[in-house]
Design an enzyme around this catalytic site. Sequence first.
Site, PDB file in Angstrom:
ATOM      1  N   CYS A   1     -20.266  26.827  30.170  1.00 40.62           N
ATOM      2  CA  CYS A   1     -20.350  27.776  31.284  1.00 40.62           C
ATOM      3  C   CYS A   1     -21.763  28.190  31.678  1.00 40.62           C
ATOM      4  O   CYS A   1     -22.180  27.930  32.804  1.00 40.62           O
ATOM      5  CB  CYS A   1     -19.525  29.013  30.966  1.00 40.62           C
ATOM      6  SG  CYS A   1     -17.774  28.637  31.024  1.00 40.62           S
TER       7      CYS A   1
HETATM    8  P1  NAD Z   1     -11.841  21.967  30.308  1.00 40.09           P
HETATM    9  O1  NAD Z   1     -12.665  20.786  30.646  1.00 40.09           O
HETATM   10  O2  NAD Z   1     -11.665  22.353  28.879  1.00 40.09           O
HETATM   11  O3  NAD Z   1     -10.371  21.795  30.912  1.00 40.09           O
HETATM   12  C1  NAD Z   1     -10.103  21.335  32.195  1.00 40.09           C
HETATM   13  C2  NAD Z   1      -8.815  20.512  32.121  1.00 40.09           C
HETATM   14  O4  NAD Z   1      -8.407  20.179  33.436  1.00 40.09           O
HETATM   15  C3  NAD Z   1      -8.983  19.192  31.378  1.00 40.09           C
HETATM   16  O5  NAD Z   1      -8.023  19.119  30.341  1.00 40.09           O
HETATM   17  C4  NAD Z   1      -8.725  18.122  32.450  1.00 40.09           C
HETATM   18  O6  NAD Z   1      -8.088  16.964  31.939  1.00 40.09           O
HETATM   19  C5  NAD Z   1      -7.812  18.887  33.397  1.00 40.09           C
HETATM   20  N1  NAD Z   1      -7.714  18.355  34.763  1.00 40.09           N
HETATM   21  C6  NAD Z   1      -8.702  17.856  35.560  1.00 40.09           C
HETATM   22  N2  NAD Z   1      -8.195  17.509  36.764  1.00 40.09           N
HETATM   23  C7  NAD Z   1      -6.875  17.806  36.739  1.00 40.09           C
HETATM   24  C8  NAD Z   1      -5.824  17.704  37.674  1.00 40.09           C
HETATM   25  N3  NAD Z   1      -6.024  17.209  38.903  1.00 40.09           N
HETATM   26  N4  NAD Z   1      -4.597  18.095  37.315  1.00 40.09           N
HETATM   27  C9  NAD Z   1      -4.367  18.588  36.089  1.00 40.09           C
HETATM   28  N5  NAD Z   1      -5.327  18.723  35.140  1.00 40.09           N
HETATM   29  C10 NAD Z   1      -6.564  18.339  35.467  1.00 40.09           C
HETATM   30  O7  NAD Z   1     -12.446  23.173  31.143  1.00 40.09           O
HETATM   31  P2  NAD Z   1     -12.468  24.720  30.746  1.00 40.09           P
HETATM   32  O8  NAD Z   1     -13.569  24.978  29.790  1.00 40.09           O
HETATM   33  O9  NAD Z   1     -11.087  25.149  30.421  1.00 40.09           O
HETATM   34  O10 NAD Z   1     -12.929  25.349  32.146  1.00 40.09           O
HETATM   35  C11 NAD Z   1     -12.052  25.402  33.244  1.00 40.09           C
HETATM   36  C12 NAD Z   1     -12.657  26.287  34.300  1.00 40.09           C
HETATM   37  O11 NAD Z   1     -12.774  27.626  33.815  1.00 40.09           O
HETATM   38  C13 NAD Z   1     -14.079  25.903  34.724  1.00 40.09           C
HETATM   39  O12 NAD Z   1     -14.260  26.188  36.079  1.00 40.09           O
HETATM   40  C14 NAD Z   1     -14.957  26.808  33.885  1.00 40.09           C
HETATM   41  O13 NAD Z   1     -16.205  27.038  34.472  1.00 40.09           O
HETATM   42  C15 NAD Z   1     -14.133  28.070  33.846  1.00 40.09           C
HETATM   43  N6  NAD Z   1     -14.353  28.922  32.687  1.00 40.09           N
HETATM   44  C16 NAD Z   1     -14.523  28.379  31.468  1.00 40.09           C
HETATM   45  C17 NAD Z   1     -14.710  29.216  30.362  1.00 40.09           C
HETATM   46  C18 NAD Z   1     -14.916  28.635  28.981  1.00 40.09           C
HETATM   47  O14 NAD Z   1     -15.355  29.383  28.104  1.00 40.09           O
HETATM   48  N7  NAD Z   1     -14.639  27.375  28.748  1.00 40.09           N
HETATM   49  C19 NAD Z   1     -14.723  30.611  30.527  1.00 40.09           C
HETATM   50  C20 NAD Z   1     -14.514  31.128  31.792  1.00 40.09           C
HETATM   51  C21 NAD Z   1     -14.336  30.278  32.878  1.00 40.09           C
END
Ligand code: NAD
Length: 424
Positions: A263
């Site tokens: 992030c």
């Molecule tokens: P991540 O990469 O762990 O997970 C994203 C998931 O989405 C993956 O499993 C991927 O396979 C899936 N995906 C991609 N395209 C897809 C589709 N078309 N249909 C279904 N699934 C699909 O990401 P994350 O860390 O969970 O982050 C997700 C969002 O949340 C980002 O925008 C991030 O900036 C935000 N965020 C993350 C955190 C954190 O600590 N990781 C905290 C707050 C906000």
Amino acid sequence: MRLSIIGSGYVGLVTGCCLARFCRKVIFVDIDENKVRKINSKEAPFYETGLDELIKEVGNKIEATTDIEYAVLNSDASFICVGTPQGLLGEADLRYVYEATRSIAEAIKGKDYHLIVVKSTVPPGTTRYKILPILEEHSGKRFPKDFGLIMNPEFLREGNAIEDFLKPDRIVIGYEDEKSREIIEEIYKGIRAPRVYVDFTTAEMIKYASNAFLAVKISFINEIGNICKLLGIDVYKVAEGMGLDRRIGKEYLRAGIGFGGSCFPKDLKALISKAREVFYTPLILNAALEVNEMQPYKLVEIAEKRLGSLNKRNVTVLGLAFKPGTDDIREAPSIKIVKALLDKGAKVFVYDPKAMENFKRIFKNEVTYCKDAKDAVSKSDVIFIVTEWDEFKNPELYKDKIVFDGRRIDEARIFSKHYEGVCW
Ligand code: NAD
């Protein structure tokens, strides 16, 4: 209420499992079949503190699928939780968000009403000017009559994600119609926290500004730490004295080798990129990024200064995850440190309780993976502490060792033969 969660990564899976406590049913969607399989066998596909137990607790209310249409048709609201990684020029790469949005739009064609909640971190303007038009164009429906839309950024921290989700400091709700707001309130009714009601674009900016502020705070204390080290002052005492001031607060004042993770680095870069789009050069954000880029290398520089050349020297690295409590190594300082050590010719032994499998995708045969911390420290007399896992707070690990610490582990400071912190 029945929910579908599009994107079952760190945010999606935690969100869905936590909300399953208060909802009738949660359907997870992911394009990664392996994740889907694991969730269906009630196993977490990655490590996050307490997640395995939570999945089992809500097991009879959850299912996972790769079929987004099925998930949308069998739920009342869909949360978009797909990744928004860094694009080539630092901008947020929104292709997964757009793809997921298009699929949801196609699916709601056959439905009366559906609420879409954008939880992924997206730049200001995305929900109103990109996501909403895609939904209308591909569904043939009109907002807010035929479907609802909410921008609801997530603030959880990996390693502490479940606790953060269930006991957040606030829930930010970007909304532009009453019906959507009532439904999201119903979904969150089990979670007590102040609500902040704003429009879509403000909600998006709150997320970026919060992350940017915390990143700046970390780079700030690291810079103060770098100065303190040169002046022979303990930055942890300085931070203690600063943190008691309520205007400053003690959180995020732990000096070290800098922030990583999925992030802070990417969100800071995306905000810088957004600012550039409107011809503004964000000096503070750029500086925070620059300090952070250099901070991991300082640990290697300090070791070289003390030991001379690291060529052919055995070095043990304790910790690879970007922080304790997770197996995530995205943008982890460990990557830069290990690469720098290898470039200098060191023979590198590594250990992390959760993140070694992920690390093997970057460094396969270049480093030696050890079976536990004791095994790792037995390989060399030089130890780098890179992640502050609790199991590294063990005095036995550091006896007779030369320690270079990026995370301020007191047991190493007190019990090692020689000890130096990155900025203390
Ligand atoms: P991540 O990469 O762990 O997970 C994203 C998931 O989405 C993956 O499993 C991927 O396979 C899936 N995906 C991609 N395209 C897809 C589709 N078309 N249909 C279904 N699934 C699909 O990401 P994350 O860390 O969970 O982050 C997700 C969002 O949340 C980002 O925008 C991030 O900036 C935000 N965020 C993350 C955190 C954190 O600590 N990781 C905290 C707050 C906000």
